[in-house]
Design a protein around this motif. Structure first.
Motif, PDB file in Angstrom:
ATOM      1  N   GLN A 193       0.854  -1.186   0.000  1.00 12.98           N
ATOM      2  CA  GLN A 193       0.000   0.000   0.000  1.00 12.98           C
ATOM      3  C   GLN A 193       0.890   1.237   0.000  1.00 12.98           C
ATOM      4  O   GLN A 193       1.554   1.521   1.005  1.00 12.98           O
TER       5      GLN A 193
ATOM      6  N   LEU B 231      -7.311   1.561  -2.615  1.00 11.36           N
ATOM      7  CA  LEU B 231      -6.657   1.446  -1.316  1.00 11.36           C
ATOM      8  C   LEU B 231      -6.882   0.054  -0.740  1.00 11.36           C
ATOM      9  O   LEU B 231      -7.965  -0.517  -0.880  1.00 11.36           O
ATOM     10  N   ALA B 232      -5.852  -0.484  -0.111  1.00 10.74           N
ATOM     11  CA  ALA B 232      -5.961  -1.799   0.514  1.00 10.74           C
ATOM     12  C   ALA B 232      -6.841  -1.690   1.757  1.00 10.74           C
ATOM     13  O   ALA B 232      -6.657  -0.771   2.568  1.00 10.74           O
TER      14      ALA B 232
ATOM     15  N   SER C 116      -4.953  -1.368   5.323  1.00 12.70           N
ATOM     16  CA  SER C 116      -4.221  -0.108   5.476  1.00 12.70           C
ATOM     17  C   SER C 116      -5.176   1.078   5.573  1.00 12.70           C
ATOM     18  O   SER C 116      -4.997   1.981   6.404  1.00 12.70           O
TER      19      SER C 116
END
Length: 286
Positions: A58, A178-179, A182
């Motif tokens: 990320q 986005l992960a 994270s």
């Protein structure tokens, strides 16, 4: 929606029901309780998010920062609106209105703003899930309710905040790429920092509040992030218009567990609502 994705959301619903039931054992100040479990969640999950950033899974860039800041603000708006509604109106009105309008608004705006086009059967199934939730929650206008219109207003406002953070989180996961771990770790960190000044103003109450609520704090700290990270994971491959109502099946699970653990009544109505929700889930899975 793929059966595997449905399974992920249903596991999230079970985790959501568990942490909501654990919160019923909370004693004392609500703000300190929320602050304690939010900080504990941040301690548990932020290191995982840091590892993902350090390994390159990320990137640490403006997308992660902006996504987390907006998400934290929206989640706090939801918490504050919900609490204000509970303070000013009956829970039995605010709660079902909020949990019913939230997924309906999410579905509406996902179609209008995000361009999602779930199939007709899936959409009917999603509406069936919402209908089953309403049956389980009961009639907010039943006898004995005082000033239900006020509760409806606060419930609808809370539902709007639910739709707001759900849609933004879906956008962050699918469009900003986005992960989930994270992203939500950053959201938890910011929420805990924002809540800390209010907690510190309570001074000596902090240690006593944490000692009284160790078990529920730790339970919520683990199961709440797990539940929502699973939902974010499902959003990567499934329309939020379907994920949003499906995750609310946690209300049915929690309602049945509440009947068993806390001897709450209306079992027949709860079972009827659960049956409607199951039919809706089956339709979503087609």
């Amino acid at each position: 929606m793929q059966p595997g994705t449905v399974g992920i959301v249903l596991i999230a619903a079970v985790a959501h029901a568990i942490w909501n039931l654990a919160s019923k054992y909370k004693r004392g100040d609500t703000v300190l309780f929320v602050w304690a479990y939010t900080c504990a969640s941040a301690v548990l999950f932020v290191p995982i998010g840091v590892v993902l950033v350090c390994t390159g899974a990320q990137p640490l860039d403006w997308r992660l920062a902006a996504g987390s800041v907006v998400s934290a603000a929206l989640h706090l708006a939801y918490s504050l609106t919900l609490q204000a509604g509970y303070d000013r109106a009956e829970l039995g009105v605010v709660y079902p209105i909020a949990r019913g309008t939230g997924p309906v608004l999410t579905m509406l705006f996902a179609v209008l703003l995000l361009g999602e086009r779930p199939g007709l059967v899936a959409m009917l199934g999603a509406l069936g899930v919402v209908g089953g939730i309403v049956v389980v929650a009961g009639n907010p206008f039943g006898s004995g309710r005082r000033r239900p219109a006020r509760g409806v207003r606060w419930g609808a406002a809370t539902g709007a905040t639910i739709a707001g953070y759900t849609l933004w989180d879906s956008f962050s996961i699918t469009s900003l790429h986005l992960a989930p771990v994270s992203y939500y770790s950053g959201t938890l960190l910011l929420q805990s920092l924002i809540l800390t000044p209010s907690a510190l103003r309570r001074g000596g109450d902090i240690c006593a509040a944490v000692r009284r609520n160790v078990a529920p704090v730790l339970t919520v700290a683990v199961f709440s992030p797990v539940a929502y990270i699973l939902v974010l994971t499902a959003m990567q491959t499934a329309p939020v218009a379907l994920v949003a109502p499906l995750r609310e099946s946690s209300i049915v699970i929690g309602s049945l567990l509440a009947w068993r653990l806390f001897h709450e009544g209306h079992l027949a109505r709860r079972l009827a609502g659960a049956a409607i929700v199951l039919v809706g889930i089956a339709a979503i899975s087609v």
